[in-house]
Scaffold this active site. Sequence first.
Site, mmCIF file in Angstrom:
data_model
loop_
_atom_site.group_PDB
_atom_site.id
_atom_site.type_symbol
_atom_site.label_atom_id
_atom_site.label_comp_id
_atom_site.label_asym_id
_atom_site.label_seq_id
_atom_site.Cartn_x
_atom_site.Cartn_y
_atom_site.Cartn_z
ATOM 1 N N THR A 137 16.938 -12.122 -6.257
ATOM 2 C CA THR A 137 17.549 -12.591 -5.013
ATOM 3 C C THR A 137 19.116 -12.498 -5.067
ATOM 4 O O THR A 137 19.628 -12.931 -6.063
ATOM 5 C CB THR A 137 17.028 -13.921 -4.394
ATOM 6 O OG1 THR A 137 17.776 -14.315 -3.337
ATOM 7 C CG2 THR A 137 17.197 -14.980 -5.421
ATOM 8 N N SER A 138 19.824 -11.993 -4.083
ATOM 9 C CA SER A 138 21.108 -11.608 -4.166
ATOM 10 C C SER A 138 21.978 -12.667 -4.186
ATOM 11 O O SER A 138 23.281 -12.852 -4.533
ATOM 12 C CB SER A 138 21.388 -10.756 -3.117
ATOM 13 O OG SER A 138 21.174 -11.228 -1.986
ATOM 14 N N GLU A 174 20.680 -6.894 -11.666
ATOM 15 C CA GLU A 174 22.214 -6.939 -11.591
ATOM 16 C C GLU A 174 22.564 -8.586 -11.324
ATOM 17 O O GLU A 174 21.699 -9.167 -10.762
ATOM 18 C CB GLU A 174 22.864 -6.212 -10.405
ATOM 19 C CG GLU A 174 22.467 -6.783 -9.057
ATOM 20 C CD GLU A 174 22.433 -5.458 -8.055
ATOM 21 O OE1 GLU A 174 22.714 -4.491 -8.303
ATOM 22 O OE2 GLU A 174 21.897 -5.905 -6.969
ATOM 23 N N HIS A 206 10.585 -18.976 4.026
ATOM 24 C CA HIS A 206 11.176 -18.065 5.466
ATOM 25 C C HIS A 206 9.838 -17.631 6.174
ATOM 26 O O HIS A 206 10.182 -16.510 6.877
ATOM 27 C CB HIS A 206 12.107 -17.038 4.948
ATOM 28 C CG HIS A 206 13.193 -17.326 4.372
ATOM 29 N ND1 HIS A 206 14.057 -16.732 3.384
ATOM 30 C CD2 HIS A 206 14.112 -18.714 4.425
ATOM 31 C CE1 HIS A 206 15.030 -17.320 2.924
ATOM 32 N NE2 HIS A 206 15.047 -18.369 3.666
ATOM 33 N N CYS A 248 3.387 -20.311 18.093
ATOM 34 C CA CYS A 248 4.021 -20.284 19.610
ATOM 35 C C CYS A 248 5.317 -20.402 19.606
ATOM 36 O O CYS A 248 6.236 -21.056 18.957
ATOM 37 C CB CYS A 248 3.414 -21.604 20.264
ATOM 38 S SG CYS A 248 4.113 -22.045 21.994
ATOM 39 N N GLN A 264 11.228 -16.638 -1.015
ATOM 40 C CA GLN A 264 11.907 -16.070 0.301
ATOM 41 C C GLN A 264 11.220 -15.078 1.092
ATOM 42 O O GLN A 264 11.415 -14.642 2.162
ATOM 43 C CB GLN A 264 13.428 -15.759 0.076
ATOM 44 C CG GLN A 264 14.088 -16.776 -0.832
ATOM 45 C CD GLN A 264 15.493 -16.365 -1.030
ATOM 46 O OE1 GLN A 264 16.495 -16.159 -0.217
ATOM 47 N NE2 GLN A 264 15.730 -16.154 -2.154
HETATM 48 N N1 LIG Z 1 14.123 -12.702 8.694
HETATM 49 C C1 LIG Z 1 14.371 -11.736 8.205
HETATM 50 O O1 LIG Z 1 13.267 -10.710 8.705
HETATM 51 C C2 LIG Z 1 15.266 -11.438 7.087
HETATM 52 C C3 LIG Z 1 16.091 -10.175 7.300
HETATM 53 C C4 LIG Z 1 16.921 -10.003 6.179
HETATM 54 C C5 LIG Z 1 17.151 -11.111 5.211
HETATM 55 N N2 LIG Z 1 16.197 -12.205 5.446
HETATM 56 C C6 LIG Z 1 16.190 -13.079 4.152
HETATM 57 O O2 LIG Z 1 17.023 -13.215 3.364
HETATM 58 C C7 LIG Z 1 16.585 -13.638 1.890
HETATM 59 C C8 LIG Z 1 17.464 -13.542 1.135
HETATM 60 O O3 LIG Z 1 17.464 -12.050 0.723
HETATM 61 P P1 LIG Z 1 16.904 -11.562 -0.865
HETATM 62 O O4 LIG Z 1 17.996 -12.158 -1.752
HETATM 63 O O5 LIG Z 1 15.619 -11.963 -1.023
HETATM 64 O O6 LIG Z 1 16.958 -10.315 -0.913
HETATM 65 P P2 LIG Z 1 18.313 -9.293 -1.023
HETATM 66 O O7 LIG Z 1 17.875 -7.930 -0.572
HETATM 67 O O8 LIG Z 1 19.669 -9.738 -0.553
HETATM 68 O O9 LIG Z 1 18.467 -9.133 -2.781
HETATM 69 C C9 LIG Z 1 17.454 -8.419 -3.414
HETATM 70 C C10 LIG Z 1 17.853 -8.682 -4.783
HETATM 71 O O10 LIG Z 1 16.914 -8.116 -5.669
HETATM 72 C C11 LIG Z 1 17.467 -7.492 -6.735
HETATM 73 N N3 LIG Z 1 16.535 -6.498 -7.227
HETATM 74 C C12 LIG Z 1 16.175 -5.354 -6.746
HETATM 75 N N4 LIG Z 1 15.215 -4.961 -7.464
HETATM 76 C C13 LIG Z 1 14.679 -5.817 -8.298
HETATM 77 C C14 LIG Z 1 13.652 -5.515 -9.370
HETATM 78 N N5 LIG Z 1 13.062 -4.633 -9.647
HETATM 79 N N6 LIG Z 1 13.489 -6.915 -9.938
HETATM 80 C C15 LIG Z 1 14.223 -7.980 -9.633
HETATM 81 N N7 LIG Z 1 15.292 -8.004 -8.900
HETATM 82 C C16 LIG Z 1 15.423 -6.891 -8.187
HETATM 83 C C17 LIG Z 1 18.704 -6.940 -6.271
HETATM 84 O O11 LIG Z 1 19.397 -6.794 -7.271
HETATM 85 C C18 LIG Z 1 19.181 -7.981 -5.268
HETATM 86 O O12 LIG Z 1 19.879 -9.009 -5.806
HETATM 87 C C19 LIG Z 1 15.197 -12.746 2.182
HETATM 88 O O13 LIG Z 1 14.207 -13.288 1.280
HETATM 89 C C20 LIG Z 1 14.898 -13.074 3.665
HETATM 90 O O14 LIG Z 1 14.046 -14.435 3.585
HETATM 91 C C21 LIG Z 1 15.199 -12.420 6.592
HETATM 92 ZN ZN LIG Z 2 2.230 -23.469 22.417
#
Ligand SMILES: NC(=O)c1ccc[n+]([C@@H]2O[C@H](COP(=O)([O-])OP(=O)(O)OC[C@H]3O[C@@H](n4cnc5c(N)ncnc54)[C@H](O)[C@@H]3O)[C@@H](O)[C@H]2O)c1
Ligand SMILES: [Zn+2]
Length: 239
Positions: free
Chosen positions: A184-185, A211, A114, A122, A96
């Site tokens: 990933t949460s 966690e 993502h 574009c 992601q």
């Molecule tokens: N388009 C954007 O710009 C944007 C903005 C926000 C979220 N998102 C998307 O949402 C998706 C989901 O978010 P997510 O779940 O990746 O992130 P998140 O921030 O929701 O979760 C991060 C997770 O990582 C864990 N974590 C923290 N430190 C760690 C370590 N050292 N080792 C292992 N795990 C650890 C935490 O416990 C948490 O569960 C993102 O990947 C992203 O693609 C996109």
């Molecule tokens: Zn174009």
Amino acid sequence: MSTISVAPSDRVFVLTGAGISAESGLPTFRAEDGLWAGYRVEDVCTPEAWLRDPAGVWTFYSARRASGQKAQPNPAHFALAELEARLPGRYFLCTQNVDDLHERAGSIHLHHMHGELARSRCELACGAPPVEDHAIYASLDEVGRCACGGRLRPHIVFFGEMPLEMPRIEREIEKSTLMVVIGTSGNVYPAANFVHWARQAGARTVYIGPEPPLNAGAFTQIVEGKAGEVLPGLFEVQQ
Ligand SMILES: NC(=O)c1ccc[n+]([C@@H]2O[C@H](COP(=O)([O-])OP(=O)(O)OC[C@H]3O[C@@H](n4cnc5c(N)ncnc54)[C@H](O)[C@@H]3O)[C@@H](O)[C@H]2O)c1
Ligand SMILES: [Zn+2]
């Protein structure tokens, strides 16, 4: 320390999230205050934000590019590249994350569901493919245009847009016998559903992170710890 055994018949599907890059110094998304690097997600990564304020969106993603370029892969990224090398033809990595730390650690077969920080495309979806773009833009005037006239936007899946190549992801999950989810949460769909699809297809499912995620109940095993500390040496590949 627990280990995860990979049998000769196993096909492995790995899903990573922001947590795997945390030890490389890149912030995860869900901070306590609900802000992401000081921004509200709705202000910088939605289709509406792009229409209303493309300069603000590019300011945000230019800053993400700058921090991504400075970050280095950590032991968790390297451990996954090594696992891939030991499982030729039966390993698939879906991330992601929009950073390129997996590639820089040596991962070869991976899919950025993502999008990718280092590409632009574009805004008009005219059919032109994404282009490599490492630029850190100081103003909107510097941002290039597609041959069709559309402005280049970040090659990032904004909230409310479809992840890239879902049918390919579904096929890979269907084939897998072991799903490993890291950092990933379990907040963002459809990625939070992958574990359920894998269970339905009969796979073992393991989560690795400090966690339990929101969808913890769907995992057959949870390995608590930081990815960079837990992943090296975690997999026992049977010959
Ligand atoms: N388009 C954007 O710009 C944007 C903005 C926000 C979220 N998102 C998307 O949402 C998706 C989901 O978010 P997510 O779940 O990746 O992130 P998140 O921030 O929701 O979760 C991060 C997770 O990582 C864990 N974590 C923290 N430190 C760690 C370590 N050292 N080792 C292992 N795990 C650890 C935490 O416990 C948490 O569960 C993102 O990947 C992203 O693609 C996109
Ligand atoms: Zn174009």
